[in-house]
Structures are given as structure tokens and as C-alpha cells.
Scaffold this motif. Sequence first.
Motif, PDB file in Angstrom:
ATOM      1  N   ALA A  14       0.591  -1.420  -0.191  1.00 55.22           N
ATOM      2  CA  ALA A  14      -0.278   0.414   0.055  1.00 55.22           C
ATOM      3  C   ALA A  14       1.041   1.400   0.285  1.00 55.22           C
ATOM      4  O   ALA A  14       0.828   2.200  -1.141  1.00 55.22           O
ATOM      5  CB  ALA A  14      -1.056  -0.255   1.020  1.00 55.22           C
ATOM      6  N   TRP A  15       1.912   1.370   0.976  1.00 61.63           N
ATOM      7  CA  TRP A  15       2.703   2.066   1.011  1.00 61.63           C
ATOM      8  C   TRP A  15       2.924   2.473  -0.223  1.00 61.63           C
ATOM      9  O   TRP A  15       3.782   3.697  -0.547  1.00 61.63           O
ATOM     10  CB  TRP A  15       3.919   2.476   1.876  1.00 61.63           C
ATOM     11  N   ALA A  22       3.272  10.602  -0.943  1.00 54.36           N
ATOM     12  CA  ALA A  22       2.815  10.369   0.950  1.00 54.36           C
ATOM     13  C   ALA A  22       2.642  11.373   1.803  1.00 54.36           C
ATOM     14  O   ALA A  22       2.264  12.108   2.395  1.00 54.36           O
ATOM     15  CB  ALA A  22       4.019   9.885   1.461  1.00 54.36           C
ATOM     16  N   GLY A  23       4.475  12.737   1.233  1.00 57.97           N
ATOM     17  CA  GLY A  23       3.748  14.153   1.914  1.00 57.97           C
ATOM     18  C   GLY A  23       2.774  14.839   1.861  1.00 57.97           C
ATOM     19  O   GLY A  23       2.056  15.903   2.670  1.00 57.97           O
ATOM     20  N   GLU A  24       1.779  14.796   0.482  1.00 54.72           N
ATOM     21  CA  GLU A  24       0.726  15.267  -0.427  1.00 54.72           C
ATOM     22  C   GLU A  24      -0.089  14.595   1.048  1.00 54.72           C
ATOM     23  O   GLU A  24      -1.272  15.670   1.994  1.00 54.72           O
ATOM     24  CB  GLU A  24       0.551  15.292  -1.213  1.00 54.72           C
ATOM     25  N   TYR A  25      -0.748  13.518   0.891  1.00 54.62           N
ATOM     26  CA  TYR A  25      -1.497  12.387   2.208  1.00 54.62           C
ATOM     27  C   TYR A  25      -0.904  13.401   3.835  1.00 54.62           C
ATOM     28  O   TYR A  25      -1.556  13.100   4.390  1.00 54.62           O
ATOM     29  CB  TYR A  25      -1.353  11.330   2.365  1.00 54.62           C
ATOM     30  N   GLY A  26       0.317  13.371   3.738  1.00 51.73           N
ATOM     31  CA  GLY A  26       0.557  13.641   4.934  1.00 51.73           C
ATOM     32  C   GLY A  26      -0.019  15.109   5.494  1.00 51.73           C
ATOM     33  O   GLY A  26      -0.414  15.381   6.465  1.00 51.73           O
ATOM     34  N   HIS A  59       5.247  19.858   7.638  1.00 50.01           N
ATOM     35  CA  HIS A  59       5.185  18.950   8.655  1.00 50.01           C
ATOM     36  C   HIS A  59       4.589  18.279   8.605  1.00 50.01           C
ATOM     37  O   HIS A  59       5.074  17.047   8.701  1.00 50.01           O
ATOM     38  CB  HIS A  59       4.117  19.673   9.824  1.00 50.01           C
ATOM     39  N   GLY A  60       3.775  17.779   7.450  1.00 52.19           N
ATOM     40  CA  GLY A  60       3.326  16.992   6.658  1.00 52.19           C
ATOM     41  C   GLY A  60       4.025  15.653   6.253  1.00 52.19           C
ATOM     42  O   GLY A  60       3.951  14.758   6.326  1.00 52.19           O
ATOM     43  N   ALA A  64       4.798  12.437   7.288  1.00 48.75           N
ATOM     44  CA  ALA A  64       5.576  11.000   5.618  1.00 48.75           C
ATOM     45  C   ALA A  64       6.729  10.781   5.767  1.00 48.75           C
ATOM     46  O   ALA A  64       6.687   8.682   5.936  1.00 48.75           O
ATOM     47  CB  ALA A  64       4.696  11.393   5.197  1.00 48.75           C
ATOM     48  N   ASP A  65       6.674  11.030   6.075  1.00 48.97           N
ATOM     49  CA  ASP A  65       9.346  10.433   5.904  1.00 48.97           C
ATOM     50  C   ASP A  65       9.518   9.939   7.201  1.00 48.97           C
ATOM     51  O   ASP A  65       9.297   8.699   7.066  1.00 48.97           O
ATOM     52  CB  ASP A  65       9.885  11.347   6.071  1.00 48.97           C
ATOM     53  N   ALA A  66       8.983  10.159   8.216  1.00 53.61           N
ATOM     54  CA  ALA A  66       8.376   8.613   9.790  1.00 53.61           C
ATOM     55  C   ALA A  66       8.152   7.676   9.234  1.00 53.61           C
ATOM     56  O   ALA A  66       8.844   6.608   9.633  1.00 53.61           O
ATOM     57  CB  ALA A  66       8.572   9.972  10.858  1.00 53.61           C
TER      58      ALA A  66
END
Lengths: 142, 147
Positions: A14-15, A22-26, A59-60, A64-66
Amino acid sequence: MVLSAKDKTNISEAWGKIGGHAGEYGAEALERMFFVYPTTKTYFPHFDVSHGSAQVKGHGKKVADALTNAVGHLDDLPGALSALSDLHAHKLRVDPVNFKLLSHCLLVTLANHHPADFTPAVHASLDKFFASVSTVLTSKYR
Amino acid sequence: MVHLTDAEKALVSGLWGKVNADAVGAEALGRLMVVYPWTQRFFEHFGDLSSASAVMSNAQVKAHGKKVIHSFADGLKHLDNLKGTFSSLSELHCDKLHVDPENFRLLGNMIIIVLSHDLGKDFTPSAQAAFQKVVAGVANALAHKYH
């Protein structure tokens, strides 16, 4: 709660499909959380939380990176998230209830953008993943 | 009682008109049982719930999801009196069904996720906020008569 082999496969796949979004979704998950659960804003008095805020975007991406790092270390979440766990315990001290709120908003965001991939089984695995990450991040609180 | 602005009420009824309510009900109840398997404890008489696909294709799950969503839809028409609307259902869930009200919150969040899945970009943060108020109001109304 334990992540099964199938859960780990579901989470990684999924990821992987989320790819560069990912950043955008965060950021979207944070925006949803601040809007839907205004009490969460108390941890960000220094932020502009309006739609499109550069701080929320930044911050998102951090969140997401984490999570991406965590996906790469599903066999050792405590190890991979140790520094973040210390940070949340000793410095940020975000009340544990808020992790559930962000996790819910992450699921809402993923369901929104990847409806075909967000099957019930994948949904279950992702819910367990976010819960596991949350548990690790609050594990040193006391 | 839940307080929605006129804009929120319009958002909720507009978006509800775009979804297949029966399908939302079935999907939400099915996902509840898949994501939180302990909720199957109330449905042991439903037959095969042994895997995600068994749950999602189970005819009793679909039928019950439809029943539940029809009550929920009734609530949407009575946002100014949710406690009254759900009074006897609240008594039923406490006295006969013995359902922990935490389950109403879990199902409410499943409804939100299914709506997000089905509505895509129409399910904005504002739309989510409005619907979260509704599901919280319904969950509280269903818990109101517990003793």
C-alpha cells in the motif's frame, strides 16, 4: 497487537503505491485533523493551520517521511522510531488520544485517494500499522 | 443534540443523496468486523466471518448493514432531536443487545471512511467535519439511555 506477515505485505505494498504522494497525504491528514478535531491545534499554536499552509505542508512531509521509514522497518518499529519516541515522551508530550485522531484522518485520506487499493484487508493492516506506530511513540511516556 | 450550521446541514444532505446508502451500510458494518474483529462477538449467529472476503460477502452482514444505515438515515432527518429519535434503540442496545457504546463510535468512523472512499474529492475536510458531528451525535444518542 502483532503485525502478521500478511499485514506487513499489505502495508509495504500500500505504501509503495502511495509513492511520491506521501508528503501530500501527510499534509492532508493533518489538515483534516486540525479541522475536524480542533483540540489538536493546541499543540501547534505557532502554526498557520489554514488550507494550503506551508507549515502544514512541511509538517505533513515530516510525518510522512517518518511513516515511510517505519514501513521500511516493520520488523523493528521500536528501534526505527526510538528517537521519535524519546522526542514525543520528553519534549512534545502529545496526549496519547491524539494519535488515534491522526491515524483516523490518515485512513480517511488514503481511502479518499486510493479507493481501489483500500480494500477491507488493507484497511485493517494499515489501521494496525498506525496503531503500532502510535504505541511505540507513546511507549516511553511513563 | 448536535449543532450543525446551515452550510453543514446542506453538505450532509447533499452528499448523502450521492451515495448508495444500503451499500455504505453493508460496507461499513463489514469493515467494522474486519478491522476490529472483536466486534464479531455480537454476530456469532451470522455464519462464516472467518476472513475479510467471507465477512464482506456475508448476506446477513449486508442485510444488517442495510438495517443499521436506515436507522442512521432516519437520524439525518432529525438532527435536532437525535436523543428522542434513538431513545428506544438505545434501550434495546443496552438492555437486550448489551453492546458497549464504544462500538457506536467505531462504526461511526467506519461510515466516515466508507464515505471518503466513495465520494473522493467531494469529501472535503468540511464535509468530514460535518459528518463526524453527525456520527458522534448518533453514537451519543444511542448511548444516552444506558444504565
